[in-house]
Design a protein around this motif. Structure first.
Motif, PDB file in Angstrom:
ATOM      1  N   THR A   5       0.847  -1.185   0.000  1.00 35.40           N
ATOM      2  CA  THR A   5       0.000   0.000   0.000  1.00 35.40           C
ATOM      3  C   THR A   5       0.885   1.240   0.000  1.00 35.40           C
ATOM      4  O   THR A   5       2.050   1.190   0.389  1.00 35.40           O
ATOM      5  N   THR A  11      -2.943   0.766   4.220  1.00 34.62           N
ATOM      6  CA  THR A  11      -2.462  -0.376   5.001  1.00 34.62           C
ATOM      7  C   THR A  11      -3.515  -0.813   6.010  1.00 34.62           C
ATOM      8  O   THR A  11      -3.798  -2.003   6.154  1.00 34.62           O
ATOM      9  N   ASN A  14      -6.392  -2.504   4.156  1.00 36.09           N
ATOM     10  CA  ASN A  14      -5.992  -3.848   3.730  1.00 36.09           C
ATOM     11  C   ASN A  14      -5.978  -4.819   4.914  1.00 36.09           C
ATOM     12  O   ASN A  14      -6.453  -5.955   4.800  1.00 36.09           O
ATOM     13  N   ASP A  15      -5.433  -4.371   6.031  1.00 40.46           N
ATOM     14  CA  ASP A  15      -5.402  -5.215   7.233  1.00 40.46           C
ATOM     15  C   ASP A  15      -6.811  -5.571   7.695  1.00 40.46           C
ATOM     16  O   ASP A  15      -7.089  -6.715   8.066  1.00 40.46           O
TER      17      ASP A  15
END
Length: 64
Positions: A5, A11, A14-15
């Protein structure tokens, strides 16, 4: 194609996405249907949080 990312927000997103997918997989829930249900604000599929917590507690008890 990069799987990294660019921003901290990316980030975190996405996590969060990966956590939802992995939790759904462990609970036998279709992750795609779950995410669609939440994005559409239908909430027809029950939250995974209580079930995940219950499984976590049972797992902790069986380890002792």
């Amino acid at each position: 194609m990069s799987l990294q990312t660019i921003t901290e927000e990316g980030t975190k997103a996405n996590d969060t996405f990966m956590m939802i997918v992995q939790t759904a997989k462990k609970l036998g829930v279709n992750a795609y249907q779950y995410i669609c249900d939440r994005v559409a604000n239908k909430f027809e599929i029950p939250s995974m949080a209580p079930l995940a917590q219950l499984i976590s507690e049972k797992s902790s008890l069986s380890e002792n």
